[in-house]
Write a protein that holds these residues in place. Structure first.
Motif, PDB file in Angstrom:
ATOM      1  N   LYS A 141       2.498  -8.617   5.151  1.00  0.00           N
ATOM      2  CA  LYS A 141       2.791  -8.602   3.706  1.00  0.00           C
ATOM      3  C   LYS A 141       1.750  -9.418   2.945  1.00  0.00           C
ATOM      4  CE  LYS A 141       5.282  -7.787   0.017  1.00  0.00           C
ATOM      5  NZ  LYS A 141       6.695  -8.236  -0.083  1.00  0.00           N
ATOM      6  N   TYR A 149       4.112  -1.582   4.443  1.00  0.00           N
ATOM      7  CA  TYR A 149       3.728  -1.785   3.049  1.00  0.00           C
ATOM      8  C   TYR A 149       2.519  -0.900   2.750  1.00  0.00           C
ATOM      9  CZ  TYR A 149       6.328  -6.005   4.252  1.00  0.00           C
ATOM     10  OH  TYR A 149       7.273  -6.876   4.724  1.00  0.00           O
ATOM     11  N   VAL A 154       1.409  -2.768  -4.611  1.00  0.00           N
ATOM     12  CA  VAL A 154       1.964  -2.767  -3.254  1.00  0.00           C
ATOM     13  C   VAL A 154       3.412  -2.295  -3.312  1.00  0.00           C
ATOM     14  CG1 VAL A 154       2.579  -4.169  -1.265  1.00  0.00           C
ATOM     15  CG2 VAL A 154       0.465  -4.637  -2.499  1.00  0.00           C
ATOM     16  N   LYS A 155       3.768  -1.440  -2.389  1.00  0.00           N
ATOM     17  CA  LYS A 155       5.167  -1.004  -2.320  1.00  0.00           C
ATOM     18  C   LYS A 155       5.655  -1.046  -0.879  1.00  0.00           C
ATOM     19  CE  LYS A 155       4.336   4.011  -1.924  1.00  0.00           C
ATOM     20  NZ  LYS A 155       4.643   5.334  -2.492  1.00  0.00           N
ATOM     21  N   ASP A 156       6.976  -1.297  -0.748  1.00  0.00           N
ATOM     22  CA  ASP A 156       7.586  -1.298   0.574  1.00  0.00           C
ATOM     23  C   ASP A 156       7.853   0.140   1.027  1.00  0.00           C
ATOM     24  OD1 ASP A 156       7.536  -4.002   0.249  1.00  0.00           O
ATOM     25  OD2 ASP A 156       9.710  -4.257   0.069  1.00  0.00           O
ATOM     26  N   SER A 183      -1.015  -7.760   0.295  1.00  0.00           N
ATOM     27  CA  SER A 183      -0.984  -8.295  -1.072  1.00  0.00           C
ATOM     28  C   SER A 183      -2.359  -8.804  -1.491  1.00  0.00           C
ATOM     29  CB  SER A 183       0.047  -9.424  -1.169  1.00  0.00           C
ATOM     30  OG  SER A 183       1.348  -8.936  -0.902  1.00  0.00           O
TER      31      SER A 183
END
Length: 230
Positions: A153, A185, A164-166, A157
């Motif tokens: 993560k 991610y 950024v998306k999950d 980032s």
């Protein structure tokens, strides 16, 4: 008187001779019948033994159908299915083993696994080396899933701080019980996608970094190959 004794003696001798003749005649007949019965029983036993042996041989020898089935099983080829640009594709895969790390992976034939640096491999799409997946594998004694998840993560980032998306991998956990945990991610940088995936199996934790483009859309292909790491 002499004549009477002579007649009696003759009668006794004749009786003895007849008795002897009867004895000699009866005994061979009885013996011959017994021997014939014994021979018949032996012959029947030999026939039964031969039939049993033939049945045993037939049961142990593979039939042509069984041999054909065995040949088919030997020739079975593993395939993987992935989605690209909303279209499903099924392709044959081959197995490769990492030169640096203790794992194997099944990948499509038009991809190549190479060692990039100690502790890091690259799975490269042969038609475009800009499309690839970085692979890092650690033993579970070296790190936990949560630690690797936090590291992934942080890395994504840093690459795409504003985009950024999950990713939702709940279906994988349902369909693939050998995958204990998985998270991912996605970030977009200058029109290119960077995807970080961390997956946990019973013996290892793998971090996958996928470099893709919206046009190629090979993220799922890389992911399906990455899930075979063990």
């Amino acid at each position: 008187m002499k004549k009477s004794l002579t007649a009696i003696s003759a009668a006794l001798i004749l009786s003895t001779v007849l008795a002897a003749c009867n004895t000699d005649t009866d005994e061979p007949i009885t013996t011959s019948a017994s021997e014939e019965q014994l021979e018949n029983e032996n012959a029947q036993n030999e026939v039964q033994q031969e039939e049993q042996q033939e049945e045993k041989t037939e049961s142990t020898e593979p039939t042509e159908e069984t041999q054909d089935e065995q040949e088919v099983n030997k020739e079975e080829i593993t395939t993987l299915t992935y989605s690209s640009n909303s279209q499903p594709f099924t392709e044959e895969v081959v197995e490769a083993k990492s030169e640096e790390m203790n794992y194997s992976i099944q990948h499509f034939e038009n991809y190549t696994l190479v060692a990039e640096e100690p502790g890091v491999d690259q799975l490269i799409f042969s038609k475009d080396d800009g499309l690839s997946m970085q692979i890092e594998v650690v033993n579970k004694e070296e790190a936990t899933f949560e630690q690797m998840k936090a590291t992934a993560k942080e890395a994504i980032s840093a690459i795409a701080p504003d985009n950024v998306k999950d990713l939702d991998f709940s279906t994988i956990l349902t369909e693939r019980p050998e995958i204990l945990n998985i998270t991912g991610y996605e970030g977009v940088v200058d029109g290119e996608k960077v995807v970080k995936v961390v997956l946990e199996r019973t013996n290892l934790i793998a971090t996958l970094t996928i470099y893709d483009t919206p046009q190629a859309d090979l993220t799922d292909a890389f992911l399906q190959m990455g899930l075979t790491i063990q």
